[in-house]
Design a protein around this motif. Structure first.
Motif, PDB file in Angstrom:
ATOM      1  N   UNK A  99      -1.534 -76.062  20.019  1.00  9.39           N
ATOM      2  CA  UNK A  99      -0.992 -77.213  20.743  1.00  9.39           C
ATOM      3  C   UNK A  99      -1.791 -77.574  21.994  1.00  9.39           C
ATOM      4  N   UNK A 100      -2.446 -76.591  22.601  1.00  6.88           N
ATOM      5  CA  UNK A 100      -3.297 -76.882  23.757  1.00  6.88           C
ATOM      6  C   UNK A 100      -4.491 -77.722  23.313  1.00  6.88           C
ATOM      7  N   UNK A 101      -5.079 -77.371  22.178  1.00 11.20           N
ATOM      8  CA  UNK A 101      -6.176 -78.165  21.628  1.00 11.20           C
ATOM      9  C   UNK A 101      -5.720 -79.589  21.330  1.00 11.20           C
ATOM     10  N   UNK A 102      -4.533 -79.716  20.753  1.00  8.43           N
ATOM     11  CA  UNK A 102      -4.002 -81.044  20.434  1.00  8.43           C
ATOM     12  C   UNK A 102      -3.773 -81.870  21.703  1.00  8.43           C
ATOM     13  N   UNK A 103      -3.325 -81.225  22.768  1.00  9.41           N
ATOM     14  CA  UNK A 103      -3.140 -81.930  24.042  1.00  9.41           C
ATOM     15  C   UNK A 103      -4.471 -82.493  24.546  1.00  9.41           C
ATOM     16  N   UNK A 104      -5.535 -81.720  24.417  1.00  8.63           N
ATOM     17  CA  UNK A 104      -6.855 -82.190  24.850  1.00  8.63           C
ATOM     18  C   UNK A 104      -7.275 -83.423  24.057  1.00  8.63           C
ATOM     19  N   UNK A 105      -7.021 -83.411  22.752  1.00 10.26           N
ATOM     20  CA  UNK A 105      -7.362 -84.567  21.917  1.00 10.26           C
ATOM     21  C   UNK A 105      -6.580 -85.796  22.371  1.00 10.26           C
ATOM     22  N   UNK A 106      -5.279 -85.624  22.590  1.00 12.65           N
ATOM     23  CA  UNK A 106      -4.439 -86.752  23.009  1.00 12.65           C
ATOM     24  C   UNK A 106      -4.852 -87.273  24.387  1.00 12.65           C
ATOM     25  N   UNK A 109      -7.946 -89.286  23.958  1.00 13.46           N
ATOM     26  CA  UNK A 109      -7.602 -90.592  23.415  1.00 13.46           C
ATOM     27  C   UNK A 109      -7.103 -91.515  24.521  1.00 13.46           C
ATOM     28  N   UNK A 110      -6.284 -90.993  25.409  1.00 11.04           N
ATOM     29  CA  UNK A 110      -5.757 -91.794  26.509  1.00 11.04           C
ATOM     30  C   UNK A 110      -6.878 -92.287  27.421  1.00 11.04           C
ATOM     31  N   UNK A 111      -7.948 -91.502  27.514  1.00 14.76           N
ATOM     32  CA  UNK A 111      -9.111 -91.906  28.310  1.00 14.76           C
ATOM     33  C   UNK A 111      -9.997 -92.909  27.579  1.00 14.76           C
ATOM     34  N   UNK A 112      -9.661 -93.194  26.313  1.00  9.42           N
ATOM     35  CA  UNK A 112     -10.439 -94.148  25.534  1.00  9.42           C
ATOM     36  C   UNK A 112     -11.679 -93.571  24.902  1.00  9.42           C
ATOM     37  N   UNK A 305       2.594 -86.540  25.967  1.00  8.43           N
ATOM     38  CA  UNK A 305       3.666 -85.631  25.566  1.00  8.43           C
ATOM     39  C   UNK A 305       4.378 -86.137  24.319  1.00  8.43           C
ATOM     40  N   UNK A 306       4.662 -87.428  24.274  1.00 13.43           N
ATOM     41  CA  UNK A 306       5.342 -87.996  23.110  1.00 13.43           C
ATOM     42  C   UNK A 306       4.437 -87.991  21.880  1.00 13.43           C
ATOM     43  N   UNK A 307       3.159 -88.304  22.075  1.00 11.18           N
ATOM     44  CA  UNK A 307       2.231 -88.356  20.943  1.00 11.18           C
ATOM     45  C   UNK A 307       2.094 -86.998  20.266  1.00 11.18           C
ATOM     46  N   UNK A 308       2.060 -85.926  21.068  1.00 16.92           N
ATOM     47  CA  UNK A 308       1.833 -84.606  20.478  1.00 16.92           C
ATOM     48  C   UNK A 308       3.102 -83.993  19.895  1.00 16.92           C
ATOM     49  N   UNK A 309       4.267 -84.383  20.398  1.00 11.13           N
ATOM     50  CA  UNK A 309       5.513 -83.817  19.873  1.00 11.13           C
ATOM     51  C   UNK A 309       6.155 -84.677  18.787  1.00 11.13           C
ATOM     52  N   UNK A 310       5.669 -85.892  18.602  1.00 16.00           N
ATOM     53  CA  UNK A 310       6.237 -86.750  17.553  1.00 16.00           C
ATOM     54  C   UNK A 310       6.014 -86.120  16.193  1.00 16.00           C
ATOM     55  N   UNK A 311       7.069 -86.055  15.403  1.00 15.66           N
ATOM     56  CA  UNK A 311       6.982 -85.410  14.088  1.00 15.66           C
ATOM     57  C   UNK A 311       6.114 -86.229  13.145  1.00 15.66           C
ATOM     58  N   UNK A 312       5.154 -85.552  12.522  1.00 18.64           N
ATOM     59  CA  UNK A 312       4.206 -86.202  11.625  1.00 18.64           C
ATOM     60  C   UNK A 312       4.543 -85.974  10.160  1.00 18.64           C
ATOM     61  N   UNK A 313       5.253 -84.883   9.875  1.00 21.06           N
ATOM     62  CA  UNK A 313       5.457 -84.488   8.484  1.00 21.06           C
ATOM     63  C   UNK A 313       6.839 -84.811   7.945  1.00 21.06           C
ATOM     64  N   UNK A 314       7.847 -84.878   8.835  1.00 22.72           N
ATOM     65  CA  UNK A 314       9.204 -85.263   8.460  1.00 22.72           C
ATOM     66  C   UNK A 314       9.775 -86.098   9.599  1.00 22.72           C
ATOM     67  N   UNK A 315      10.841 -86.798   9.357  1.00 18.33           N
ATOM     68  CA  UNK A 315      11.420 -87.651  10.385  1.00 18.33           C
ATOM     69  C   UNK A 315      12.596 -86.999  11.102  1.00 18.33           C
ATOM     70  N   UNK A 316      12.858 -85.720  10.829  1.00 22.79           N
ATOM     71  CA  UNK A 316      13.919 -84.983  11.508  1.00 22.79           C
ATOM     72  C   UNK A 316      13.367 -83.637  11.938  1.00 22.79           C
TER      73      UNK A 316
END
Length: 376
Positions: A99-106, A109-112, A305-316
């Motif tokens: 998740x730390x790696x994913x935060x860096x990616x997000x 992205x925010x930096x463009x 925070x929302x981008x990384x915690x948003x569920x990608x595989x299921x909607x619940x």
């Protein structure tokens, strides 16, 4: 009673078998570790449980209302050494690195500087997705790699120690000097059609981020997250690097003997190479929780925070975000979390999506030994 008390006391929630029990204030032992929220655990009890379960060491932190309300440690950094674990002792966090790696990616992205939906091949320079193993390279995006839906192989990796012939991250992708794999990373299913845990997918992300920024992943993590958040006891540098931490816990076999040189080296840094303390992880979790709640933060924005915690595989609850697991609903609320297990070390971090409640622990044992001790 607050939610954290309900979890820790009413539900008798245990961390690695170390039961945090309510103690009457008047009768509390002098050695009790206390918190402003009324949580207590005696040092004697923690030390006793450590011996009962034959574990060399543990460190934990509890958050309530966006604040650390309890910290506790027990055991030795290296069993039999007499060097006690303290709040500053870092543990190998294994897959909590993801998740730390994913935060860096997000954040990038925010930096463009990239898009999470970009084909990762767009940023790869030192290694490429060959068309034999990846017939449609453009289908391998950051989003799919970070949510384990890209179809990539190489689930997890063996550890290395000082003196071993340690592969590079690119060697790992090529299936060179990696004991569990005798061929390069490839596909198990069509990208986006299923889910399978893939540490190798995170290694691809690691190479892409390094090629894009011209910095190593440890440099990126330190400059973008750890240093700005004051996480001085956290690093992605490995034990064979001069910038590695000095106050660290060794990894142990089940018989309490030290494994190898004691400090695992993980060239696959993005999926499993971070070292940290529960208190530092608490800092990260609080920052995430404040961002999710729209409160003032220092580093992580609400969008990230929302981008990384948003569920990608299921909607619940029960799915997977970008890096973060969304599979837990203890206390009848949703959590973002991640566990980690390298040989001889394990841990878990979990934070509520609302309300600022969290738990994190590190333990010097194989996580499969710890899980049966957890009480619902």
């Amino acid at each position: 009673m607050t939610l954290i008390k309900t979890l820790v006391f009413g539900a008798t929630f245990a961390l690695s078998g170390f039961q945090i029990a309510a103690i009457n204030h008047a009768a509390a032992e002098e050695s009790a570790l206390a918190s402003p929220s009324g949580l207590h655990i005696t040092q004697d009890k923690l030390d006793k449980l450590l011996k009962e379960h034959k574990l060399p060491g543990v460190s934990l932190a509890v958050i309530d209302n966006y604040e650390v309300v309890l910290k506790a440690t027990s055991g030795e950094k290296r069993f039999g050494s007499g060097e006690l674990i303290d709040d500053d002792t870092a543990f190998s966090t294994a897959s909590i690195s993801k998740p730390v790696t994913a935060l860096l990616v997000a954040m990038l992205e925010e930096q463009g500087r990239l898009s999470i939906d970009d084909p990762v091949a767009k940023y790869l320079k030192r290694w490429t997705l060959n068309t034999n193993d990846f017939p449609e390279p453009d289908a391998i995006t950051f989003r799919r790699l970070l949510s384990h839906t890209a179809g990539t192989t190489q689930g997890g990796f063996a550890d290395y120690y000082d003196g071993d012939d340690v592969p590079t991250a690119i060697d790992s992708l090529n299936g060179v000097k990696v004991p569990r794999y005798d061929k390069p990373i490839s596909l198990k299913f069509e990208p986006g059609t299923s889910w399978e845990y893939s540490g190798g997918g995170y290694v691809i992300v690691q190479i892409a981020l390094e090629d894009l920024t011209g910095k190593s992943l440890p440099e990126l993590a330190e400059s973008m997250l750890f240093k700005p958040l004051g996480m001085t006891r956290t690093t992605m540098y490995q034990p064979n690097h001069k910038a590695f931490l000095t106050n660290v816990a060794n990894v142990h076999h089940n018989d309490l003997t030290v494994i190898g040189a004691g400090l695992p080296i993980c060239p696959q840094i993005a999926p499993s190479g971070m070292w940290s303390t529960p208190s530092d992880m608490a800092t990260l979790i609080i920052e995430m929780q404040k961002a999710l709640a729209g409160k003032q933060t220092n580093v992580i924005t609400q969008n990230v925070a929302k981008a990384t915690t948003q569920i990608q595989t299921l909607h619940t609850t029960g799915g997977w975000g970008l890096g973060w697991m969304r599979v837990e609903a203890k206390g009848n609320i949703d959590w973002f979390s991640h566990g980690g297990s390298n040989t001889g070390t394990g841990g878990h971090i979990m934070g509520s999506m609302e309300g600022g409640v969290a738990l994190q622990y590190s333990v010097m044992a194989e996580t499969r030994r710890v899980y049966p001790l957890l009480k619902p």
